[in-house]
Structures are given as C-alpha cells and as structure tokens.
Motif scaffolding. Structure first.
Motif, PDB file in Angstrom:
ATOM      1  N   VAL A  76      30.246 -15.927 -19.769  1.00 27.29           N
ATOM      2  CA  VAL A  76      30.008 -16.744 -20.947  1.00 27.29           C
ATOM      3  C   VAL A  76      29.698 -18.332 -20.619  1.00 27.29           C
ATOM      4  N   SER A  77      28.912 -18.863 -21.172  1.00 26.28           N
ATOM      5  CA  SER A  77      28.195 -20.113 -20.895  1.00 26.28           C
ATOM      6  C   SER A  77      29.380 -21.367 -20.595  1.00 26.28           C
ATOM      7  N   ASP A  78      29.995 -21.422 -21.651  1.00 25.86           N
ATOM      8  CA  ASP A  78      30.906 -22.381 -22.004  1.00 25.86           C
ATOM      9  C   ASP A  78      32.375 -21.890 -21.954  1.00 25.86           C
ATOM     10  N   LEU A  79      33.078 -22.491 -21.081  1.00 29.40           N
ATOM     11  CA  LEU A  79      34.314 -22.135 -20.545  1.00 29.40           C
ATOM     12  C   LEU A  79      35.353 -23.329 -21.023  1.00 29.40           C
ATOM     13  N   SER A  80      35.053 -24.130 -21.768  1.00 27.57           N
ATOM     14  CA  SER A  80      35.681 -25.447 -21.964  1.00 27.57           C
ATOM     15  C   SER A  80      36.883 -25.188 -22.882  1.00 27.57           C
ATOM     16  N   GLU A  81      37.929 -25.873 -22.950  1.00 29.34           N
ATOM     17  CA  GLU A  81      38.931 -25.721 -23.949  1.00 29.34           C
ATOM     18  C   GLU A  81      38.458 -25.656 -25.230  1.00 29.34           C
ATOM     19  N   SER A  82      37.762 -26.738 -25.763  1.00 32.25           N
ATOM     20  CA  SER A  82      37.373 -26.767 -27.161  1.00 32.25           C
ATOM     21  C   SER A  82      36.956 -25.452 -27.566  1.00 32.25           C
ATOM     22  N   ALA A  83      35.822 -24.954 -26.714  1.00 36.99           N
ATOM     23  CA  ALA A  83      35.037 -23.679 -26.985  1.00 36.99           C
ATOM     24  C   ALA A  83      36.121 -22.498 -27.373  1.00 36.99           C
ATOM     25  N   ILE A 135      30.947 -22.825 -10.303  1.00 41.35           N
ATOM     26  CA  ILE A 135      29.570 -22.287 -10.248  1.00 41.35           C
ATOM     27  C   ILE A 135      28.579 -22.956 -11.373  1.00 41.35           C
ATOM     28  N   ALA A 136      29.242 -22.968 -12.694  1.00 45.72           N
ATOM     29  CA  ALA A 136      28.501 -23.731 -13.988  1.00 45.72           C
ATOM     30  C   ALA A 136      28.455 -25.085 -13.626  1.00 45.72           C
ATOM     31  N   GLU A 137      29.407 -25.855 -13.089  1.00 48.90           N
ATOM     32  CA  GLU A 137      29.339 -27.241 -12.791  1.00 48.90           C
ATOM     33  C   GLU A 137      28.113 -27.601 -11.833  1.00 48.90           C
ATOM     34  N   PHE A 138      28.101 -26.686 -10.745  1.00 49.14           N
ATOM     35  CA  PHE A 138      27.024 -26.763  -9.707  1.00 49.14           C
ATOM     36  C   PHE A 138      25.714 -26.821 -10.283  1.00 49.14           C
ATOM     37  N   GLY A 139      25.668 -25.841 -11.149  1.00 51.23           N
ATOM     38  CA  GLY A 139      24.351 -25.381 -11.709  1.00 51.23           C
ATOM     39  C   GLY A 139      23.923 -26.568 -12.793  1.00 51.23           C
ATOM     40  N   LYS A 140      24.672 -27.102 -13.493  1.00 51.73           N
ATOM     41  CA  LYS A 140      24.625 -28.208 -14.392  1.00 51.73           C
ATOM     42  C   LYS A 140      24.391 -29.350 -13.684  1.00 51.73           C
ATOM     43  N   SER A 141      24.823 -29.645 -12.340  1.00 50.00           N
ATOM     44  CA  SER A 141      24.681 -30.881 -11.704  1.00 50.00           C
ATOM     45  C   SER A 141      23.292 -30.857 -11.146  1.00 50.00           C
ATOM     46  N   ARG A 142      22.643 -29.774 -10.937  1.00 48.41           N
ATOM     47  CA  ARG A 142      21.164 -29.604 -10.506  1.00 48.41           C
ATOM     48  C   ARG A 142      20.141 -29.501 -11.803  1.00 48.41           C
ATOM     49  N   GLY A 143      20.785 -29.661 -13.070  1.00 46.41           N
ATOM     50  CA  GLY A 143      20.038 -29.677 -14.077  1.00 46.41           C
ATOM     51  C   GLY A 143      19.216 -28.331 -14.496  1.00 46.41           C
ATOM     52  N   LEU A 144      19.959 -27.161 -13.920  1.00 50.24           N
ATOM     53  CA  LEU A 144      19.589 -25.741 -14.167  1.00 50.24           C
ATOM     54  C   LEU A 144      20.201 -25.494 -15.615  1.00 50.24           C
ATOM     55  N   GLU A 145      19.592 -24.582 -16.178  1.00 53.59           N
ATOM     56  CA  GLU A 145      19.874 -23.735 -17.400  1.00 53.59           C
ATOM     57  C   GLU A 145      20.765 -23.095 -17.134  1.00 53.59           C
ATOM     58  N   VAL A 146      22.310 -23.031 -17.737  1.00 50.81           N
ATOM     59  CA  VAL A 146      23.373 -22.323 -17.618  1.00 50.81           C
ATOM     60  C   VAL A 146      23.478 -21.422 -18.910  1.00 50.81           C
ATOM     61  N   VAL A 147      23.557 -20.276 -18.755  1.00 50.23           N
ATOM     62  CA  VAL A 147      23.477 -19.231 -19.907  1.00 50.23           C
ATOM     63  C   VAL A 147      24.557 -18.408 -19.873  1.00 50.23           C
ATOM     64  N   GLY A 148      24.964 -17.745 -20.918  1.00 51.61           N
ATOM     65  CA  GLY A 148      26.154 -16.716 -20.970  1.00 51.61           C
ATOM     66  C   GLY A 148      25.493 -15.297 -21.171  1.00 51.61           C
ATOM     67  N   LEU A 149      25.901 -14.308 -20.477  1.00 53.15           N
ATOM     68  CA  LEU A 149      25.388 -13.000 -20.893  1.00 53.15           C
ATOM     69  C   LEU A 149      26.341 -12.310 -22.000  1.00 53.15           C
ATOM     70  N   GLU A 150      27.304 -13.139 -22.513  1.00 54.11           N
ATOM     71  CA  GLU A 150      28.130 -12.536 -23.818  1.00 54.11           C
ATOM     72  C   GLU A 150      28.956 -13.640 -24.192  1.00 54.11           C
ATOM     73  N   THR A 151      29.582 -13.432 -25.195  1.00 61.13           N
ATOM     74  CA  THR A 151      30.116 -14.365 -25.908  1.00 61.13           C
ATOM     75  C   THR A 151      31.972 -14.475 -25.630  1.00 61.13           C
ATOM     76  N   ILE A 152      32.299 -15.406 -25.933  1.00 66.06           N
ATOM     77  CA  ILE A 152      33.950 -15.429 -25.815  1.00 66.06           C
ATOM     78  C   ILE A 152      34.476 -14.451 -27.064  1.00 66.06           C
ATOM     79  N   PRO A 153      33.832 -14.443 -28.253  1.00 66.00           N
ATOM     80  CA  PRO A 153      34.393 -13.483 -29.442  1.00 66.00           C
ATOM     81  C   PRO A 153      34.040 -12.036 -28.974  1.00 66.00           C
ATOM     82  N   ALA A 154      32.904 -11.938 -28.366  1.00 66.52           N
ATOM     83  CA  ALA A 154      32.676 -10.545 -27.832  1.00 66.52           C
ATOM     84  C   ALA A 154      33.910 -10.129 -26.799  1.00 66.52           C
ATOM     85  N   GLN A 155      34.190 -10.899 -25.970  1.00 68.28           N
ATOM     86  CA  GLN A 155      35.489 -10.571 -24.815  1.00 68.28           C
ATOM     87  C   GLN A 155      36.415 -10.191 -25.658  1.00 68.28           C
TER      88      GLN A 155
END
Length: 344
Positions: free
Chosen positions: A117-124, A203-223
């Motif tokens: 999943v692309s967003d592992l934040s508390e709010s998400a 890994i997500a933070e590293f990708g974002k720090s390089r300006g890479l697109e960080v995507v999810g292969l599924e969603t939290i609801p799906a999990q």
C-alpha cells in the motif's frame, strides 16, 4: 479508533504491509526514553535442540519450497529496463532495515517504487478502520467472550488493556484483530512510538526523498477484507495458538528476524504450523490464511504490477512471504513472461 493493526503471529508480518499494532507511528511521546532492545530468543534454534525431528521436518519443507533462499530478485523482459522484487518484513529491527549495497543500488536506479500500500500513515489507516467497522468488530450480535473459554477470554482482556484500549472492546473484536495485537511485542510498540520506522516505511520515505512515484499494489481496505475473509473457526484457532505464546512475542519476532537475515523465510510457515500443533490446533487453521492472505493477493498484486513492470525501472517491495512457492510472485511473474533471477 487508534491504529490497532499488526501481524498475525510474528510471521504474518511478512504478508501484510501494516505497521505494528496499538501504536501511532508518528507518536513521539516517549522520545526522551532510551530506545529498547527488543532482541529475544530464536525459537527455531530452541526447537532444533529440543526436538530435532520437528526441526528437520520444518527445514526440509522450507528447502522444498519453490524459489526459496532469496529475498531480492531481478525482473527482466527484453527491451525494457530491469526491475527488482524485494521481500520485506514489517519490523523496525536494524538488522532488517539496514539495506544491502545491492538493494540500495537498485533503489537508486529505480523510476518507481511499488509497495503493498502506498500510504502507511496514521491518518490513512485510522480513516479506513473507522469506515470498516464490520470487518474489525462483530455487528451481528456475536461476541468474542461467547466464542472462547473463560480462561481464554480473560487472556484476551489482558491483551486489549495492555495495548491501551478499553477492556469493554475486547468482546466486540473479531478474533483476527486480537491475534494481530498479540503478534507485536510491547517493546516493538515502544520503538514505533519513539519514531522508528518499519522497513517498508523506510523504503517509501527513501523513494519520496528522491522524488520517485510511490504506488500501492493494493489498498488498506483490501487487506482488511482479506483478513476478515479467513473463516471464523480458523481465526479462533489462530487466536488460541497466539494466546499460547503470548508471553514470547519478543522471541517470536527474533525468530522471524533470524529467518529473514539468513534467507530461510520459507521456514516461517511450517514453523508456525509446528507451534500450532504444540498448542493443540490443527494445521487446517492456516488454510484460510494461506489462501486469502497469500495466494489470492499474489494474483491481484501481479496483475497490478505488470503494467508498471512493462515500463521498466520498477522497485517492488512487499512482504517476503509473497515471493516463494508455486503461487508466489516469483513464479507468477515468470508465468507472465519475465525472467526472474535471484540476487541475494
């Protein structure tokens, strides 16, 4: 509701992207305390000394698993830049989160990072749980205290209180989420409260720090839907096994780390089944987990990953249990025409 998600037993950490149960990932209220050392005892090594026959059976099954022995793979198809597949374990232990030079190089060369999943934040996570109450809690009149013995339910109440939740919620929780709470040690919770990041988040933070697109292969609801789809009796059996080892969460996590760093991750599931047998639980208790949490999700993640792989330069990081086996991601990608080669 605060985030209460972790991993079913310690090994379930390799199949789910969600951070440890019962904590706010960004909560720094204990930042002035010393970072705890969560190392425990390797329970598989214990088994080798105590019960060599069971140990040999576990390791033989692990060795016979297709595509065992590696957590990092190169994915290639003619005419496209190389991509990579990396198996993670969702823990904060530095032995896990310290990336090898080869993995770092692949991340530096990547154009896109794909996580479960692309967003592992508390709010998400919190917002999804708040809107998914029927997946997490009984809404049909059933109660957990009616499905367990008095002794078992007393243990569940202790777990819920220790995780910082009102004891009255214990009866309303479905079995799978209590098992998830149980599967992460208090020590690991403290580390996350202090700001430690599990491997996937780093890994997500590293990708974002390089300006890479960080995507999810599924969603939290799906999990959540996959977890809730495990038959209820199997959920109860897994919970009973978890309660049996409730005082050994640090040891279970240490065992998982040792399997991961030694590239013996395929021993994780047969070891868990052996633990269940000692608790008097049938092997069948894990059938739903393997089908819903691994096999079905592997197929879905592969379908989402293929268009990204066709562009090349993709770095996929998912729970390590998704990689091996006849129906693992390595095998599924090969069936789709990719050359998938082990790196480490």
């Amino acid at each position: 509701m605060r985030r209460r998600l972790g991993f079913i037993f310690a090994v379930f950490a390799m199949a789910l992207a969600m951070p440890p149960a019962g904590v706010h990932a960004a909560d720094k209220t204990k930042k002035d305390e010393a970072t705890p050392n969560c190392h425990g005892v390797d329970m598989l090594a214990e088994t080798a000394a105590r019960d060599p026959q069971t140990y040999n059976r576990i390791m033989a099954e692990a060795a016979a698993t297709k595509n065992a022995g590696a957590i990092f793979w190169k994915v290639e198809k003619q005419g496209r830049p190389a991509s990579y597949l990396f198996g993670t374990v969702h823990l904060t232990d530095e032995r896990v989160t310290t990336l090898s030079p080869a993995v770092k190089t692949a991340l530096n060369e990547a154009k896109t990072v794909a996580l479960e999943v692309s967003d592992l934040s508390e709010s998400a996570t919190s917002s999804v749980i708040a809107s998914s109450a029927p997946l997490v809690m009984f809404t049909d009149g059933q109660r957990l205290d009616q499905l367990l013995s008095n002794t078992e339910y007393d243990a569940v109440k202790n777990v819920v209180v220790r995780a910082g939740m009102p004891v009255d919620l214990a009866a309303l929780f479905k079995p799978w989420i209590v098992t998830m709470i149980l599967s992460v040690s208090d020590c690991e919770r403290i580390k996350v409260q202090q700001g430690a990041r599990v491997l996937d988040m780093k890994i997500a933070e590293f990708g974002k720090s390089r300006g890479l697109e960080v995507v999810g292969l599924e969603t939290i609801p799906a999990q959540l839907e996959s977890l809730a789809a495990v038959p209820q009796q199997q959920q109860l059996d897994m919970l009973r096994t978890s309660l049996k080892y409730a005082d050994r969460t640090n040891d279970m996590m240490e065992t998982l780390v040792q399997l991961y760093v030694s590239r013996k991750i395929t021993a994780a599931m047969p070891f868990q089944i052996a633990m269940a047998r000692e608790a008097g639980v049938s092997d069948q208790a894990f059938a739903g987990f393997q089908e819903k949490l691994l096999v079905e999700r592997n197929v879905k993640m592969t379908a989402v990953a293929e268009p990204l792989l066709d562009k090349g330069g993709l770095f996929i990081a998912v729970g390590a249990l998704h990689l091996p086996g006849d129906k693992g991601l390595v095998a599924l990608l090969r069936e789709s025409g990719y050359t998938v080669s082990p790196i480490e």
